[in-house]
Design a protein around this motif. Structure first.
Motif, PDB file in Angstrom:
ATOM      1  N   LEU A   6       0.862  -1.181   0.000  1.00  0.00           N
ATOM      2  CA  LEU A   6       0.000   0.000   0.000  1.00  0.00           C
ATOM      3  C   LEU A   6       0.897   1.229   0.000  1.00  0.00           C
ATOM      4  N   ILE A   7       0.727   2.059  -1.013  1.00  0.00           N
ATOM      5  CA  ILE A   7       1.509   3.295  -0.971  1.00  0.00           C
ATOM      6  C   ILE A   7       0.582   4.483  -1.089  1.00  0.00           C
ATOM      7  N   LYS A   8       1.093   5.610  -0.655  1.00  0.00           N
ATOM      8  CA  LYS A   8       0.301   6.833  -0.732  1.00  0.00           C
ATOM      9  C   LYS A   8       1.147   7.930  -1.333  1.00  0.00           C
ATOM     10  N   ASN A  35       4.995   8.758  -0.208  1.00  0.00           N
ATOM     11  CA  ASN A  35       5.167   8.934   1.229  1.00  0.00           C
ATOM     12  C   ASN A  35       6.469   8.254   1.687  1.00  0.00           C
ATOM     13  N   CYS A  38       6.523   4.711   2.920  1.00  0.00           N
ATOM     14  CA  CYS A  38       6.139   3.709   1.918  1.00  0.00           C
ATOM     15  C   CYS A  38       7.345   3.266   1.093  1.00  0.00           C
ATOM     16  N   THR A  60      -2.699   1.885  -4.670  1.00  0.00           N
ATOM     17  CA  THR A  60      -2.981   3.123  -3.967  1.00  0.00           C
ATOM     18  C   THR A  60      -4.391   3.556  -4.279  1.00  0.00           C
ATOM     19  N   MET A  61      -5.005   4.220  -3.320  1.00  0.00           N
ATOM     20  CA  MET A  61      -6.275   4.857  -3.591  1.00  0.00           C
ATOM     21  C   MET A  61      -6.001   6.342  -3.667  1.00  0.00           C
ATOM     22  N   ALA A 120       2.658  -1.848   4.416  1.00  0.00           N
ATOM     23  CA  ALA A 120       2.271  -0.434   4.412  1.00  0.00           C
ATOM     24  C   ALA A 120       3.339   0.350   5.146  1.00  0.00           C
ATOM     25  N   GLY A 121       3.302   1.663   4.974  1.00  0.00           N
ATOM     26  CA  GLY A 121       4.193   2.522   5.740  1.00  0.00           C
ATOM     27  C   GLY A 121       3.639   2.696   7.142  1.00  0.00           C
ATOM     28  N   GLN A 123       3.330   5.563   8.799  1.00  0.00           N
ATOM     29  CA  GLN A 123       2.355   6.641   8.763  1.00  0.00           C
ATOM     30  C   GLN A 123       2.590   7.496   7.535  1.00  0.00           C
ATOM     31  N   ALA A 124       1.557   8.246   7.163  1.00  0.00           N
ATOM     32  CA  ALA A 124       1.662   9.105   6.000  1.00  0.00           C
ATOM     33  C   ALA A 124       2.091  10.502   6.444  1.00  0.00           C
ATOM     34  N   THR A 129      -1.662   9.523  10.341  1.00  0.00           N
ATOM     35  CA  THR A 129      -2.480   8.828  11.331  1.00  0.00           C
ATOM     36  C   THR A 129      -1.903   7.482  11.736  1.00  0.00           C
ATOM     37  N   GLY A 130      -1.269   6.785  10.806  1.00  0.00           N
ATOM     38  CA  GLY A 130      -0.786   5.447  11.131  1.00  0.00           C
ATOM     39  C   GLY A 130      -1.910   4.459  11.363  1.00  0.00           C
ATOM     40  N   GLN A 131      -3.106   4.770  10.870  1.00  0.00           N
ATOM     41  CA  GLN A 131      -4.255   3.913  11.137  1.00  0.00           C
ATOM     42  C   GLN A 131      -4.607   2.985   9.986  1.00  0.00           C
ATOM     43  N   VAL A 132      -4.098   3.300   8.814  1.00  0.00           N
ATOM     44  CA  VAL A 132      -4.545   2.544   7.642  1.00  0.00           C
ATOM     45  C   VAL A 132      -4.045   1.094   7.693  1.00  0.00           C
TER      46      VAL A 132
END
Ligand SMILES: Cc1cc2nc3c(=O)[nH]c(=O)nc-3n(C[C@H](O)[C@H](O)[C@H](O)COP(=O)(O)OP(=O)(O)OC[C@H]3O[C@@H](n4cnc5c(N)ncnc54)[C@H](O)[C@@H]3O)c2cc1C
Ligand SMILES: Cc1cc2nc3c(=O)[nH]c(=O)nc-3n(C[C@H](O)[C@H](O)[C@H](O)COP(=O)(O)OP(=O)(O)OC[C@H]3O[C@@H](n4cnc5c(N)ncnc54)[C@H](O)[C@@H]3O)c2cc1C
Ligand SMILES: Nc1ncnc2c1ncn2[C@@H]1O[C@H](COP(=O)(O)O)[C@@H](O)[C@H]1O
Lengths: 281, 333, 436
Positions: A6-8, A35, A38, A60-61, A120-121, A123-124, A129-132
């Motif tokens: 997962l990247i952002k 990010n 990521c 990515t979304m 995933a990373g 946090q972004a 948030t570090g929640q994803v």
């Protein structure tokens, strides 16, 4: 082994400026980058590909421009990249984001079979948030290890790794399938080889909309987001005081500082400074 | 009764200080929210003292899930328990410390409950007319503050940055009730298993020290921090560092202050050879007094410092130390 | 093995123009650019003349305007001679330039990215974040390039060097014997200052599409030979100055001190007013100033040089990017011919020089070839004239009851005292020779 990263794509926060006149965040002209956290997930994925012959999808979304981040990601030598993009995904908070990503991962699974590891990373850099990662793990029903700092060994159905917590490090055994969120401590992202770079420049990511991934519009994007940003503002700047000493001898500067500190009532709270106010205790 | 849940994070037999900060805040929220009470959630065994302290720190009730399997933090077990008790007791608000553990746990719990979660808040308020929780948090590296609400889903969840809220002094006379929750953890797959805990080699008191003497790139090397350490010791404080100094490998990241380090609010913060980048300043701007020592009079740190000294830290810091030593000597005589 | 017909080194105006021209004739072209993206580190004052682009991009002007690649169409150009607190101006304004733009102000990061997009659409592969470090040689001929990346060799039939002002690869290709000397390049510094669009429109008396340029000589440069500039962008202005490296070294002055002088000159500071400190960007770069005499060998076996790397800059008319675009095109056309002939050697590539000679580029450079040395050697052009002319203008225009004949005599007296009539005559002659 099947891996999804997962990247952002985020604005390069070191370049974000504030227009003090309008009190707005100036985003125009701020370059977008993958990010930073990521990048470490991508590096780990590249290693899994090399050492464990993994098939790696990047996902990515985001808005159509996020294609650029995906192309960059492919330069790590990975297999395919998917953009989840649809107006119905816009305005998502972390809950809605994890829903859409989850549906995207499920769709990849239809193509290549069971996904073993999702990376995933930590946090972004924008939302921070570090929640994803934890959210996606929960939706998938996978085990979760957040904040991975090193990996000791990867076997068929488990990974032994070390992760960072507030109180220290923790060596754990994680059951596969799993979601890992990674920290910069884990590795050094590579400088892509020229053949991989050229492939990435020519590569066209796969784009899926809400129908492609069979997403329920009530659960995605704005409508799927329980939280609402009601207000944003630029924090008022703290007002500085004066420069009391400029290029004077250190003794004078030190004396002026101590004299100045005496003016602050609150220094009585500091044991080590009570002498200044003649308190003998 | 509207319930405000506060998760009490525990390290061995003790609560993480952020838990008490949250109880302090929850108390304040409860005062602004009619018919509400503050519940502390404690997981583990032999936590009776923690439960007692929770009451003295502001909890009306303590929900104590007593179970052998909860002694250590194991994410999937903790998640299961929290989800189940939220479903059972239906709190309005659920606050968790934004430590690394807390953020991981909260992310799992909120997703399972399909509710909103606001990360790493630095401000919490009740909007009186709507009786909603307004959660404020920094984004874009501290450049922007966003206020977020969760109007329709329950509980309204937030993780809260350590070091920002003020805890209440323990009041041994406060009354409260400890509910020991009978809870047996169902058979589950072993998703994750702790093999070994490696405590940090350095323990810093940074987040809670009344004085912090911090150094940045201008300190020039690991030796430079010795001078800062000496002054910090003399003042009864701790040393801190900018990310540039940490990145250079001069000092452990336990000492980093700022957006990706610790947020602190000491009485006195002395920034030595730190330029004052926004990501650093967000971590110190709640300090009572900020002193800056920097050779560059245009350094942005002077925009936030109450007292500025343009000069070489390698000369000025030892001068302050020796002045203070001399004064203390005189006083003793 | 990675193979292309042609590798172009550098994604500035010269390299992009060459690549586009090649791709249009069906060649497989890779541009290797070391920056994050084309234009990421590139600097110019920014006046871009439109004519060279018209030849290679269809509807260039409309596209540039519609796709926001450019800032404003220049409708007024001024020359300022700054005196001590005053200014003597010469200017020309032609609103017709609004309809048929002659030049645009540009910000390179934006313009280069736009140009790069067009070049990519034509089928060119632009490889960014990658530096060419050396050539692959075989039997004394260039067979490709070696880049900074792992497995980074690219094989090709020919190379176009468009690396800009630092001629590192031009030297490695054996086309230049030694590095550029301090008297062959100016250090230029530039700030982009945020200024709201409507304020610019009022301050410079233009509408949102039109812009103004000032070239500024005189007081700010502390007697050194240098050119200052101030150009209007959409909602910012570019202000900067360039001075020969040699002079800076000699005088031990930092370029930004000169820029401060310029910004703080009362005339300039009046124009930019309170926005003076709204600096959005600070940039520094070299400008080739060697002119005609510093041009390297322009071709070799399988290789051509264009743009700043070939030192094709006319500093008097601040023309660089247009020469870059044109020379890039000419280099590419030469190559296409050579490909068609089936021989890419010194012999077939030699016609590049002829093409440059036929174009305005070498003609202009030749015309001005002695102007720069003249100006440099004769300090009073810079030290004396701007302030002298300002004093004279003040004297001439101050009406204080002195009869006009007396005013004229006072003027002639001061000219005689400060430079001598013969000196004046000589200077006029030298200038004339310089531009002849
Ligand atoms: C996403 C992100 C998160 C970040 N998080 C953090 C964070 O949590 N914490 C953090 O600190 N940074 C953080 N940063 C980095 C931050 O942007 C700055 O780069 C960093 O704070 C700079 O550290 P510094 O002031 O020590 O170094 P510099 O900016 O290099 O400043 C050094 C200063 O020392 C002065 N100096 C030099 N010699 C002397 C001397 N002898 N005596 C006195 N003064 C001297 C200089 O004048 C200069 O002002 C983050 C950046 C990003 C992008
Ligand atoms: C302050 C200033 C003001 C100016 N004002 C004007 C003006 O108003 N009008 C005008 O027409 N001209 C102006 N110029 C001149 C103009 O900028 C140049 O003449 C023009 O940019 C030359 O184009 P180029 O393509 O030859 O070189 P550049 O634009 O310098 O491009 C060279 C490219 O090559 C890349 N590169 C270099 N080495 C390597 C390598 N080894 N591997 C890969 N990539 C490499 C660089 O990153 C760069 O992108 C100005 C210049 C300056 C500095
Ligand atoms: N829109 C998204 N698309 C894909 N991955 C995301 C997205 N948002 C967050 N992530 C992943 O989750 C990590 C943590 O992001 P966050 O929880 O927003 O701090 C990032 O480093 C990404 O790996």
């Amino acid at each position: 082994m099947n891996v999804v990263v997962l990247i952002k794509q985020v604005p390069d926060t070191t370049n974000v400026r504030i227009d003090r006149k309008t009190n707005n965040l100036v985003r125009e002209g701020v370059p977008s980058v993958i990010n930073p956290d990521c990048m470490h997930a991508l590096e780990l994925a590249a290693q899994l590909k090399e050492k464990h012959n993994a098939t790696v999808y990047v996902i990515t979304m985001g808005p159509p421009q996020a294609i650029n981040a995906l192309k960059d990601a492919i330069s790590f030598g990975l297999d395919e990249a998917v953009l989840l993009s649809d107006r119905a995904f816009a305005g998502a908070d972390t809950l809605a984001t994890t829903y859409t990503l989850y549906k995207g991962i499920k769709k990849i699974e239809e193509k290549i079979g069971k996904i073993d590891i999702v990376l995933a990373g930590r946090q972004a850099a924008d939302g921070d948030t570090g929640q994803v990662g934890p959210g996606v793990a929960t939706r998938l029903g996978y085990s979760l290890a957040a904040y991975v700092t090193s990996i000791e060994k990867i076997e068929k159905d488990e990974i032994i790794l070390t992760r960072r917590l507030d109180r220290g490090y923790e060596k754990v055994r994680v059951k596969i399938p799993c979601v890992l969120t990674v920290t910069p401590e884990l590795n050094e992202p590579r400088y892509a080889s020229l053949p991989n770079l050229i492939r990435s420049l020519r590569y066209q990511p796969i784009v899926w909309n809400k129908d492609d991934i069979n997403a329920d519009p009530k659960k995605a994007g704005f409508f799927g987001s329980p939280t609402r940003v009601v207000n944003t503002n630029i924090p008022p700047a703290r007002k500085g005081g004066d420069i009391i000493s400029k290029n004077e001898s250190p003794e004078i500067a030190a004396q002026k500082l101590l004299d100045e500190l005496k003016k602050f009532e609150s220094i009585r709270l500091i044991e080590g400074l009570r002498v200044l106010v003649g308190d003998k205790k | 009764m509207r319930k405000i849940f506060v998760f009490v994070e525990r390290v061995d037999g003790e609560a993480h200080p952020v838990s008490w900060e949250l109880l302090g805040k929850a108390r304040e929220l409860a005062n602004n929210l009619e018919e509400s009470e503050v519940w502390a959630i404690v997981l583990g065994k032999e936590c009776e003292n923690v439960c007692k302290e929770a009451i003295s720190r502001g909890a009306d009730k303590v929900l104590y899930v007593k179970n052998d399997q909860l002694v250590e933090y194991v994410n999937y077990k903790y998640k299961k328990v929290l989800v189940d008790i939220v479903r059972k007791y239906e709190p309005e608000i659920f606050l968790i410390g934004a430590t690394l553990e807390g953020r991981e746990l909260a992310g799992m719990v909120a997703t399972e409950l399909e509710t909103g979660l606001t990360a790493d808040c630095t401000g919490l308020d009740i909007l009186p007319d709507k009786k909603l929780l307004a959660m404020t948090r920094p984004t874009f590296g501290g450049n922007l503050m966003a206020t977020i609400m969760c109007p329709e889903h329950r509980p309204q969840m937030a993780t809260v940055r350590p070091g920002v809220m003020r805890e209440l002094p323990p009041d041994p006379n406060r009354k409260g009730e400890v509910i020991v929750e009978e809870y047996s953890i169902p058979e589950m797959e072993k998703f994750i298993e702790i093999l070994e805990a490696v405590p940090l080699s350095v323990k810093s008191n940074l987040a809670y020290a009344p004085v912090v003497v911090a150094g940045g790139k201008g300190v020039g090397g690991p030796e430079g921090f010795e001078k800062l350490r000496e002054l910090a010791n003399l003042l009864g404080g701790e040393i801190g560092a900018s990310r540039a100094a940490v990145k250079a490998g001069w000092i452990s990241d336990e000492y980093q202050v700022g957006q990706t380090g610790k947020t602190i609010h000491p009485v006195l913060y002395i920034a030595c050879g730190i330029s004052g980048a926004i990501q650093h300043v967000v971590g110190i701007k709640e300090s009572e007094i900020i002193v800056a020592i920097n050779t560059d009079e245009n350094a942005p740190i002077f925009d936030v410092a109450d007292i500025g000294i343009v000069g070489d830290l390698h000369a000025v810091v030892p001068a302050i130390t020796s002045k203070l030593k001399a004064m203390k000597g005189e006083v003793r005589k | 093995m990675i193979k292309f017909d042609v590798v172009v080194i550098g994604g500035g105006p010269a390299g992009l123009s060459a690549a586009l021209t090649l791709a249009k004739s069906g060649m497989e072209v890779a541009v290797v650019e070391k920056g994050e993206y084309a234009g990421s580190k590139n600097v110019m004052g920014g006046v871009l003349y439109t004519h060279p682009l018209l030849e290679i991009v269809d509807n260039a002007v409309e596209r540039m305007v519609n796709e926001k690649a450019v800032e404003r169409s220049v409708i007024e150009q001024n020359m300022f001679l700054l005196g001590n607190g005053s200014v003597l101006k010469v200017g020309h304004r032609n609103p017709e330039w609004k309809n048929t733009p002659n030049a645009f102000t540009v910000l390179r990061a934006k313009f280069d990215q736009w140009f790069a997009k067009i070049v990519e659409e034509a089928g060119v592969l632009i490889i960014t974040k990658t530096k060419v470090e050396d050539f692959i040689w075989e039997n004394g001929k260039i067979k490709g390039v070696i880049t900074s990346r792992p497995e980074g060799e690219i094989y090709c039939k020919a190379v176009i060097i468009a690396e800009g002002v630092n001629p590192i690869l031009t030297m490695k290709a054996g086309l230049r014997k030694e590095d550029i000397k301090p008297n062959m390049a100016a250090v230029a510094v530039k700030e982009v200052i945020d200024m709201p669009e409507d304020i610019i429109n009022t301050a410079f008396n233009v509408d949102s599409k039109s812009g103004v340029t000032y070239e500024i000589l005189g007081e700010w440069s502390e007697g050194m030979f240098g050119m200052g500039f101030l150009y209007t962008n959409k909602d910012s202005i570019s202000i900067g100055c360039g001075v020969l490296i040699e002079e800076l070294k000699h005088r031990n002055i930092k370029p930004y001190q000169l820029l401060d002088n310029l910004k703080n000159h009362p005339i300039i500071s009046d124009i930019i007013g309170e926005y003076k400190n709204n600096v959005k960007e600070y940039l520094a770069h070299l400008i080739p100033e060697g002119g005609y005499y510093s041009i390297p060998q322009l071709y070799g076996d399988n290789v051509l040089v264009c743009g700043d790397a070939a030192m094709l800059v006319n500093s008097i008319h601040r023309e660089g990017s247009n020469h870059a675009i044109t020379s890039g095109r000419l280099a590419a056309e030469t190559l296409v011919d050579a490909f068609n002939k089936g021989e890419i050697s010194k012999k077939t590539l030699k016609s590049y020089v002829e093409r440059l000679k036929e174009s305005f580029i070498l003609k202009d450079l030749e015309k001005y070839k002695d102007l720069m040395p003249t100006m440099e050697k004769n300090q009073h052009f810079i030290e004396l004239y701007p302030s002298l002319f300002n004093r004279l203008a003040t004297r001439f225009l101050t009406v204080d009851g002195t009869p006009k004949t007396d005013v004229e005599w006072q003027i002639i007296d001061s000219l005689r005292n400060e430079r001598g009539l013969i000196g004046l005559g000589m200077d006029a002659l030298k200038l004339w020779k310089g531009v002849r």
